[in-house]
Design a protein around this motif. Structure first.
Motif, mmCIF file in Angstrom:
data_model
loop_
_atom_site.group_PDB
_atom_site.id
_atom_site.type_symbol
_atom_site.label_atom_id
_atom_site.label_comp_id
_atom_site.label_asym_id
_atom_site.label_seq_id
_atom_site.Cartn_x
_atom_site.Cartn_y
_atom_site.Cartn_z
ATOM 1 N N LYS A 207 0.843 -1.187 0.000
ATOM 2 C CA LYS A 207 0.000 0.000 0.000
ATOM 3 C C LYS A 207 0.879 1.237 0.000
ATOM 4 O O LYS A 207 1.853 1.329 0.751
ATOM 5 C CB LYS A 207 -0.901 0.031 1.244
ATOM 6 N N VAL A 208 0.514 2.205 -0.839
ATOM 7 C CA VAL A 208 1.218 3.479 -0.920
ATOM 8 C C VAL A 208 0.216 4.578 -0.598
ATOM 9 O O VAL A 208 -0.761 4.763 -1.345
ATOM 10 C CB VAL A 208 1.843 3.688 -2.308
ATOM 11 N N ASN A 209 0.437 5.246 0.511
ATOM 12 C CA ASN A 209 -0.474 6.296 0.984
ATOM 13 C C ASN A 209 -1.912 5.780 1.081
ATOM 14 O O ASN A 209 -2.868 6.460 0.687
ATOM 15 C CB ASN A 209 -0.408 7.520 0.070
ATOM 16 N N GLY A 210 -2.064 4.541 1.567
ATOM 17 C CA GLY A 210 -3.387 3.964 1.766
ATOM 18 C C GLY A 210 -4.003 3.324 0.550
ATOM 19 O O GLY A 210 -5.108 2.776 0.627
ATOM 20 N N GLU A 211 -3.326 3.337 -0.595
ATOM 21 C CA GLU A 211 -3.859 2.758 -1.837
ATOM 22 C C GLU A 211 -3.030 1.548 -2.240
ATOM 23 O O GLU A 211 -1.797 1.605 -2.256
ATOM 24 C CB GLU A 211 -3.827 3.795 -2.962
ATOM 25 N N VAL A 220 6.650 6.549 -7.715
ATOM 26 C CA VAL A 220 6.073 7.237 -6.558
ATOM 27 C C VAL A 220 7.065 8.284 -6.063
ATOM 28 O O VAL A 220 8.244 8.273 -6.432
ATOM 29 C CB VAL A 220 5.748 6.237 -5.419
ATOM 30 N N ASP A 223 9.027 10.377 -0.623
ATOM 31 C CA ASP A 223 8.594 10.491 0.762
ATOM 32 C C ASP A 223 7.237 9.851 1.023
ATOM 33 O O ASP A 223 6.569 10.180 2.014
ATOM 34 C CB ASP A 223 8.547 11.962 1.165
ATOM 35 N N VAL A 224 6.782 8.941 0.160
ATOM 36 C CA VAL A 224 5.466 8.323 0.339
ATOM 37 C C VAL A 224 5.512 7.349 1.510
ATOM 38 O O VAL A 224 6.576 6.858 1.922
ATOM 39 C CB VAL A 224 5.016 7.589 -0.946
ATOM 40 N N GLU A 225 4.338 7.045 2.033
ATOM 41 C CA GLU A 225 4.209 6.065 3.110
ATOM 42 C C GLU A 225 3.938 4.693 2.504
ATOM 43 O O GLU A 225 2.970 4.520 1.749
ATOM 44 C CB GLU A 225 3.073 6.460 4.049
#
Length: 419
Positions: A207-211, A220, A223-225
């Motif tokens: 998942k990247v930023n919840g997606e 991406v 600094d993505v989560e």
């Protein structure tokens, strides 16, 4: 009252009758003889009528002053077929190749038609293999090889046809090409290797930023989560790392020059008795097990075999700074200046070597601590200062030491050990 008929012929008496004859199967053809050739009848030849048929009408002219008496089993339900012209009829040949009396010989080709036909060039490919045409649309082209989406391959992009290329509009991308790919970013953060990252992305475990990201090659922001699914962590926890004391005569990787790879020593009989991990050996541990670093055929010592991409990247990655310690037995004389060169000041293949820690362990043995591992690096370094290596043993990688592990045996990396 029951009557019993007795046979005078004893049972064991051999039969005097003839041997049974194997009858030929009428459905099978005798292949020892050539099959009969079919006889093609001429349309102009007279045929005997099979049955009495009605005469031709009076108002219909007869062909060649003879009535058409030929009949077929289906002539009563179908209209009579139109006669074919002489040029469209089948050639009237006998079975031996000679022409019939009522057939006309094929006229010889004139010299003009022969001269008009262009000669075939020996350098021109006359095969009928379909080739792509730049004037045809994409859907008329032959199939072509594909590629990986993460490398920029677009399966829908046309190859030929100016009109098709002009009409095609690739999917709009709002992500800049300067941004890193997700798999590379995951490897740089130490989450896994790039190969494992691709597998996790395809399985929908990232998942990247919840997606959830399921497309390979996705770019991406740095600094993505990034959140990893628990399924991926369980899959990664099943990977094993093995420490082997490689003996002389085995290669680290693939077999070469009739030398066996060191992985053949990894089997239950060679596991160290003092291994405290209490992990049961499974054949699946050998799948994807690869050496993280190498040792020459004539070298011995600690060799790391791992399934974990994080361990491999940490030990042999381009930015790896893990120390490897060696004990090297040498012959020859070494000056004070030579020891300084071994620590810093040598180059291999035109590339400056990283600083090393080289010191005397005893009167005929040197201690090397390196942060890089080029092919036969220590042996080549010693040759440059007038020394000959007669023995080499690796005793430490990072904070993991060889210890008391016997030659030719192996053990699992303990959970509390870190390189």
């Amino acid at each position: 009252m029951t009557t019993i008929k007795l046979s005078k012929t004893p049972i064991n008496t051999p039969s005097t009758g003839k041997a049974p004859v194997r009858r030929a199967d009428p459905t099978k053809r005798d292949r020892t003889k050539a099959p009969p050739k079919p006889v093609i009848r001429s349309d102009n030849a007279e045929e005997t009528p099979r049955s009495n048929t009605a005469k031709a009408p009076a108002n219909k002219p007869a062909r060649d002053s003879k009535p058409n008496n030929r009949t077929t089993p289906y002539s009563s339900n179908k209209a009579p077929s139109t006669a074919k012209p002489d040029s469209a009829r089948q050639r009237n040949h006998r079975h031996d190749g000679s022409l019939r009396e009522d057939s006309q010989a094929r006229p010889a080709r004139s010299q003009e038609s022969t001269e008009a036909r262009p000669a075939r060039s020996p350098n021109v490919d006359t095969r009928t293999t379909p080739r792509g045409s730049r004037e045809e649309p994409q859907y008329r082209q032959a199939p072509r090889r594909g590629g990986k989406a993460r490398d920029g391959y677009d399966a829908n992009a046309p190859t030929y046809g100016a009109a098709a290329k002009a009409a095609y509009k690739p999917a709009a991308s709002t992500v800049s090409d300067d941004l890193p790919r997700l798999s590379k970013l995951m490897a740089e953060r130490g989450l896994c290797s790039r190969r494992e990252a691709d597998e996790w992305i395809v399985n929908g475990w990232v998942k990247v930023n919840g997606e959830i990201i399921e497309t390979l090659g996705t770019r991406v922001a740095p600094d993505v989560e990034i959140v990893i699914s628990g399924y991926a962590k369980e899959h990664q926890a099943e990977n094993v790392t093995i420490l082997l004391h490689k003996p002389v005569g085995y290669v680290s990787g693939q077999a070469e020059d009739d030398y066996e790879p060191a992985i053949v020593l990894v089997h239950p009989e060679n596991q160290w008795e003092e291994d405290t991990t209490q992990k049961t050996f499974q054949r699946g541990f050998l799948k994807g097990l690869a050496p993280a670093g190498r040792l020459d055929i004539d070298s011995t010592g600690l060799l790391v075999l791992t399934q974990d991409g994080r361990v491999a990247r940490h030990l042999i990655g381009e930015d790896s700074t893990v120390e490897k310690e060696y004990l090297v037995r040498v012959e020859g004389e070494l000056s004070h200046d030579g020891l300084t060169k071994l620590n810093y000041g040598l180059s291999l293949d035109g590339v400056k070597l990283k600083p090393a820690k080289v010191s005397w362990q005893n009167e005929d043995q040197l201690r090397f601590v390196l942060r890089e591992g080029k092919k036969r690096q220590i042996r080549r370094m010693c040759e440059m200062v007038g020394l000959k290596v007669v023995g080499l043993k690796r005793i430490r990688i990072g904070s993991v030491t060889l210890g008391k592990l016997p030659v030719g045996e192996w053990r699992y990396l303990r959970p509390d050990e870190r390189f």
